[in-house]
Write an enzyme that holds these catalytic residues in place. Structure first.
Site, PDB file in Angstrom:
ATOM      1  CB  ALA A 126      -0.939  -0.009   1.052  1.00 35.56           C
ATOM      2  CG  ASN A 194       2.479  -5.351   7.912  1.00 37.95           C
ATOM      3  OD1 ASN A 194       3.430  -6.306   8.196  1.00 37.95           O
ATOM      4  ND2 ASN A 194       0.922  -5.872   8.190  1.00 37.95           N
ATOM      5  CG  HIS A 224       0.400   5.246   4.125  1.00 41.35           C
ATOM      6  ND1 HIS A 224      -0.222   4.631   5.184  1.00 41.35           N
ATOM      7  CD2 HIS A 224      -0.248   3.873   3.229  1.00 41.35           C
ATOM      8  CE1 HIS A 224      -0.909   3.802   5.519  1.00 41.35           C
ATOM      9  NE2 HIS A 224      -1.351   3.012   3.874  1.00 41.35           N
TER      10      HIS A 224
END
Length: 272
Positions: A126, A194, A224
């Site tokens: 991601a 993760n 992010h």
């Protein structure tokens, strides 16, 4: 395009949102690959999904994955990584790991892979820009920082919050709930961050990679942002991931695994 005519068998450990998406795509067809087996906690729960596939894979125990596959895709809870990984690595197979945070606390897995000529592969998942971070790490990286913003559902149940009695139900505006290293983030948010572990493995390690985590009720996507300073480039990148049926996981994570699988058998490979 395929580099080889040989078809490699792929087994999947876990049939959550990511595992199901990868299984569907393999069932539809990826050149050079076939879905051979799945390992699930409750075969009864997986039965309905498996019936939707055109070619039903074998349903096996975790410790049987290596015997049924050349490549194993780990899509399971982080606490199961060692049980999944060790038999696969001892047989010299490829292991695609999504629970990257668990790699930080189990360095013996990397040693095991080297001993048995196996390979651990961590997909981009991601995040964004791991190719650039890997390239920068060939020189000198001064700093790496990641700022994560997630809606409340994307962080619910994280051990860091539970252990500290932090409740998110009444959060009405953006709130920073964590600041620390990638190693600490991976430990406190094993199902949520993760990406921080993967970033640290690509760059300057889990103890120098800095992470902030915000719970933000104003956003609907897991966001992010990474900021890197190095002797070859300074760059920042932001990704806003649309959640899958599991709010802790973005849809692009499964796509990243599928792209990596395609790359393994392709004659032309784009990206570092």
């Amino acid at each position: 395009m395929r580099a080889s005519r040989e078809v490699q068998r792929v087994a999947i450990a876990g049939l959550g949102a990511i595992g199901k998406a990868v299984a569907r795509k393999l069932d539809e067809g990826i050149a050079g690959l076939s879905l051979s087996a799945v390992a699930v906690r409750d075969p009864g729960d997986a039965a309905a999904f498996l019936q939707t596939l055109s070619r039903r894979p074998a349903v096996i125990a975790l410790d049987a994955l290596a015997a049924h596959a050349d490549i194993v895709v780990e899509c399971a809870p982080a606490q199961l990584l060692v049980a999944i990984a060790e038999p696969v690595l001892r047989q010299g197979k490829k292991l695609i790991v999504l629970s990257a945070g668990a790699l930080l606390s189990n360095p013996q897995l990397g040693e095991l892979a080297g001993r048995y000529d196996a390979q651990i592969l961590v997909p981009t998942g991601a995040l964004i820009g791991l190719d650039a971070v890997l390239a920068a790490a060939e020189g000198t990286i001064q700093s790496v920082r990641m700022i994560t913003r997630k809606p409340v559902k994307g962080l619910a149940g994280a051990p860091y919050l539970v252990e500290r009695g932090i409740r998110l139900d009444d959060v009405r505006e953006p709130l920073k709930i964590f600041s620390g290293t990638a190693r600490e983030a991976a430990s406190g948010f094993p199902a949520n961050l993760n990406v921080a572990a993967a970033l640290s493995l690509a760059g300057i390690g889990p103890d120098r990679t800095l992470v902030e985590v915000w719970v933000d009720p104003t956003v609907t996507r897991n966001t992010h942002r990474i900021e890197v300073e190095s002797d070859s480039a300074s760059f920042s990148m932001t990704i806003e991931n649309i959640p899958s049926e599991n709010p802790k996981t973005g849809r692009i994570t499964a796509h990243s695994v599928i792209a990596l699988l395609r790359k393994l058998t392709s004659a032309v490979r784009v990206g570092t």
